[in-house]
Design a protein around this motif. Sequence first.
Motif, PDB file in Angstrom:
ATOM      1  N   VAL A 248       0.855  -1.184   0.000  1.00 47.30           N
ATOM      2  CA  VAL A 248       0.000   0.000   0.000  1.00 47.30           C
ATOM      3  C   VAL A 248       0.895   1.239   0.000  1.00 47.30           C
ATOM      4  O   VAL A 248       1.824   1.354   0.793  1.00 47.30           O
ATOM      5  CB  VAL A 248      -0.923   0.035   1.239  1.00 47.30           C
ATOM      6  CG1 VAL A 248      -1.811   1.268   1.222  1.00 47.30           C
ATOM      7  CG2 VAL A 248      -1.747  -1.240   1.333  1.00 47.30           C
ATOM      8  N   LYS A 249       0.592   2.127  -0.906  1.00 47.90           N
ATOM      9  CA  LYS A 249       1.300   3.411  -0.949  1.00 47.90           C
ATOM     10  C   LYS A 249       0.269   4.493  -0.695  1.00 47.90           C
ATOM     11  O   LYS A 249      -0.766   4.533  -1.348  1.00 47.90           O
ATOM     12  CB  LYS A 249       1.947   3.612  -2.318  1.00 47.90           C
ATOM     13  CG  LYS A 249       2.650   4.943  -2.450  1.00 47.90           C
ATOM     14  CD  LYS A 249       3.245   5.111  -3.841  1.00 47.90           C
ATOM     15  CE  LYS A 249       3.866   6.488  -3.971  1.00 47.90           C
ATOM     16  NZ  LYS A 249       4.434   6.700  -5.301  1.00 47.90           N
ATOM     17  N   ARG A 250       0.568   5.351   0.280  1.00 47.02           N
ATOM     18  CA  ARG A 250      -0.346   6.441   0.594  1.00 47.02           C
ATOM     19  C   ARG A 250       0.388   7.762   0.445  1.00 47.02           C
ATOM     20  O   ARG A 250       1.561   7.863   0.779  1.00 47.02           O
ATOM     21  CB  ARG A 250      -0.860   6.309   2.020  1.00 47.02           C
ATOM     22  CG  ARG A 250      -1.739   5.102   2.246  1.00 47.02           C
ATOM     23  CD  ARG A 250      -2.224   5.049   3.698  1.00 47.02           C
ATOM     24  NE  ARG A 250      -3.093   3.931   3.913  1.00 47.02           N
ATOM     25  CZ  ARG A 250      -2.681   2.722   4.297  1.00 47.02           C
ATOM     26  NH1 ARG A 250      -1.415   2.496   4.500  1.00 47.02           N
ATOM     27  NH2 ARG A 250      -3.551   1.747   4.468  1.00 47.02           N
ATOM     28  N   GLN A 251      -0.334   8.755  -0.028  1.00 52.94           N
ATOM     29  CA  GLN A 251       0.216  10.099  -0.142  1.00 52.94           C
ATOM     30  C   GLN A 251      -0.808  11.083   0.388  1.00 52.94           C
ATOM     31  O   GLN A 251      -2.014  10.871   0.240  1.00 52.94           O
ATOM     32  CB  GLN A 251       0.533  10.450  -1.598  1.00 52.94           C
ATOM     33  CG  GLN A 251       1.627   9.608  -2.195  1.00 52.94           C
ATOM     34  CD  GLN A 251       1.893  10.000  -3.632  1.00 52.94           C
ATOM     35  OE1 GLN A 251       0.956  10.257  -4.379  1.00 52.94           O
ATOM     36  NE2 GLN A 251       3.155  10.039  -4.005  1.00 52.94           N
ATOM     37  N   ARG A 252      -0.283  12.142   0.964  1.00 51.12           N
ATOM     38  CA  ARG A 252      -1.189  13.153   1.488  1.00 51.12           C
ATOM     39  C   ARG A 252      -0.528  14.510   1.368  1.00 51.12           C
ATOM     40  O   ARG A 252       0.577  14.706   1.834  1.00 51.12           O
ATOM     41  CB  ARG A 252      -1.511  12.856   2.945  1.00 51.12           C
ATOM     42  CG  ARG A 252      -2.488  13.812   3.546  1.00 51.12           C
ATOM     43  CD  ARG A 252      -2.973  13.323   4.894  1.00 51.12           C
ATOM     44  NE  ARG A 252      -3.780  14.367   5.491  1.00 51.12           N
ATOM     45  CZ  ARG A 252      -3.662  14.763   6.732  1.00 51.12           C
ATOM     46  NH1 ARG A 252      -2.801  14.173   7.529  1.00 51.12           N
ATOM     47  NH2 ARG A 252      -4.420  15.736   7.196  1.00 51.12           N
ATOM     48  N   ASP A 253      -1.208  15.422   0.742  1.00 55.44           N
ATOM     49  CA  ASP A 253      -0.770  16.807   0.652  1.00 55.44           C
ATOM     50  C   ASP A 253      -1.492  17.539   1.770  1.00 55.44           C
ATOM     51  O   ASP A 253      -2.676  17.852   1.651  1.00 55.44           O
ATOM     52  CB  ASP A 253      -1.117  17.385  -0.724  1.00 55.44           C
ATOM     53  CG  ASP A 253      -0.579  18.775  -0.923  1.00 55.44           C
ATOM     54  OD1 ASP A 253       0.269  19.217  -0.122  1.00 55.44           O
ATOM     55  OD2 ASP A 253      -1.002  19.430  -1.885  1.00 55.44           O
ATOM     56  N   VAL A 254      -0.803  17.798   2.879  1.00 53.69           N
ATOM     57  CA  VAL A 254      -1.443  18.348   4.068  1.00 53.69           C
ATOM     58  C   VAL A 254      -1.607  19.859   3.920  1.00 53.69           C
ATOM     59  O   VAL A 254      -0.643  20.584   3.710  1.00 53.69           O
ATOM     60  CB  VAL A 254      -0.630  18.036   5.346  1.00 53.69           C
ATOM     61  CG1 VAL A 254      -1.297  18.649   6.567  1.00 53.69           C
ATOM     62  CG2 VAL A 254      -0.473  16.537   5.506  1.00 53.69           C
ATOM     63  N   ASN A 255      -2.822  20.302   4.019  1.00 57.28           N
ATOM     64  CA  ASN A 255      -3.150  21.719   4.054  1.00 57.28           C
ATOM     65  C   ASN A 255      -3.517  22.003   5.507  1.00 57.28           C
ATOM     66  O   ASN A 255      -4.648  21.799   5.930  1.00 57.28           O
ATOM     67  CB  ASN A 255      -4.323  22.008   3.106  1.00 57.28           C
ATOM     68  CG  ASN A 255      -4.771  23.455   3.133  1.00 57.28           C
ATOM     69  OD1 ASN A 255      -4.421  24.220   4.026  1.00 57.28           O
ATOM     70  ND2 ASN A 255      -5.584  23.832   2.163  1.00 57.28           N
TER      71      ASN A 255
ATOM     72  N   GLY B  44      -5.286  16.920  -0.095  1.00 57.05           N
ATOM     73  CA  GLY B  44      -5.208  15.756  -0.965  1.00 57.05           C
ATOM     74  C   GLY B  44      -4.849  14.506  -0.191  1.00 57.05           C
ATOM     75  O   GLY B  44      -4.053  14.543   0.737  1.00 57.05           O
ATOM     76  N   HIS B  45      -5.462  13.423  -0.558  1.00 58.14           N
ATOM     77  CA  HIS B  45      -5.141  12.121   0.019  1.00 58.14           C
ATOM     78  C   HIS B  45      -5.385  11.088  -1.062  1.00 58.14           C
ATOM     79  O   HIS B  45      -6.471  11.028  -1.632  1.00 58.14           O
ATOM     80  CB  HIS B  45      -6.022  11.842   1.239  1.00 58.14           C
ATOM     81  CG  HIS B  45      -5.793  10.490   1.834  1.00 58.14           C
ATOM     82  ND1 HIS B  45      -6.731   9.833   2.574  1.00 58.14           N
ATOM     83  CD2 HIS B  45      -4.728   9.659   1.804  1.00 58.14           C
ATOM     84  CE1 HIS B  45      -6.268   8.664   2.966  1.00 58.14           C
ATOM     85  NE2 HIS B  45      -5.050   8.543   2.511  1.00 58.14           N
ATOM     86  N   SER B  46      -4.369  10.334  -1.367  1.00 64.41           N
ATOM     87  CA  SER B  46      -4.554   9.282  -2.362  1.00 64.41           C
ATOM     88  C   SER B  46      -3.820   8.027  -1.896  1.00 64.41           C
ATOM     89  O   SER B  46      -2.948   8.086  -1.040  1.00 64.41           O
ATOM     90  CB  SER B  46      -4.018   9.736  -3.725  1.00 64.41           C
ATOM     91  OG  SER B  46      -2.620   9.938  -3.660  1.00 64.41           O
ATOM     92  N   TYR B  47      -4.226   6.914  -2.469  1.00 67.43           N
ATOM     93  CA  TYR B  47      -3.556   5.664  -2.127  1.00 67.43           C
ATOM     94  C   TYR B  47      -3.673   4.718  -3.307  1.00 67.43           C
ATOM     95  O   TYR B  47      -4.519   4.871  -4.189  1.00 67.43           O
ATOM     96  CB  TYR B  47      -4.163   5.037  -0.870  1.00 67.43           C
ATOM     97  CG  TYR B  47      -5.602   4.634  -1.025  1.00 67.43           C
ATOM     98  CD1 TYR B  47      -5.953   3.348  -1.448  1.00 67.43           C
ATOM     99  CD2 TYR B  47      -6.617   5.535  -0.749  1.00 67.43           C
ATOM    100  CE1 TYR B  47      -7.283   2.995  -1.598  1.00 67.43           C
ATOM    101  CE2 TYR B  47      -7.943   5.188  -0.889  1.00 67.43           C
ATOM    102  CZ  TYR B  47      -8.270   3.918  -1.309  1.00 67.43           C
ATOM    103  OH  TYR B  47      -9.568   3.545  -1.457  1.00 67.43           O
TER     104      TYR B  47
END
Length: 188
Positions: free
Chosen positions: A8-15, A179-182
């Motif tokens: 599992v790869k998760r990414q998050r652009d935290v605002n 943003g949040h994607s996986y």
Amino acid sequence: MTRERAFVKRQRDVNAFAELSHGNAVILENAQKKRDGYFYEAMASVVLSAFKFEAFLNHLGPRVFSFWADVERLPHANKLEILATELNVTIDRSRRPFQTLTELFRARDGVAHGKPEFLETKTEETATREELRRRKPLTNWEAVCTIEFAERAHGDTEEIARMLWIAAGFDEMELHQSGHSYSISNVQ
């Protein structure tokens, strides 16, 4: 329910502004219900309004200036002035919404740098004995930790953020965006 083994790869652009703004709204809504201890929810809302405003300045700043990292540690008022000047937005600290910032950051600083104080008042009042017994002198920061000021601080900081965001040429709908994607791939 079947459990799977997967990469599992998760990414998050935290605002941070968006997160704190949402938290600010939730805490304010809870305070408005006036359950036991709502003073502390109002206090938390006031403090989060200040935090989210600082986060907003640090959210917008790098989008406007390549050198933002060099000014990021400046006080909020200086950063606001830099951005407003560049974006041709007039700051009138004698009127809302900018007027609210002075009281807001005085309260924030009172909480953040709390220290002991001795307070004493002498007044002539009319009330029941119980009402008189419950009243206590308040510090300056405690005096603004009301639901009314929390509502004002929340709304005015949102209005300033929207004003500057739009002046910078950005889409208002993206102001609170995170943003949040996986991706999931099965392990064979």
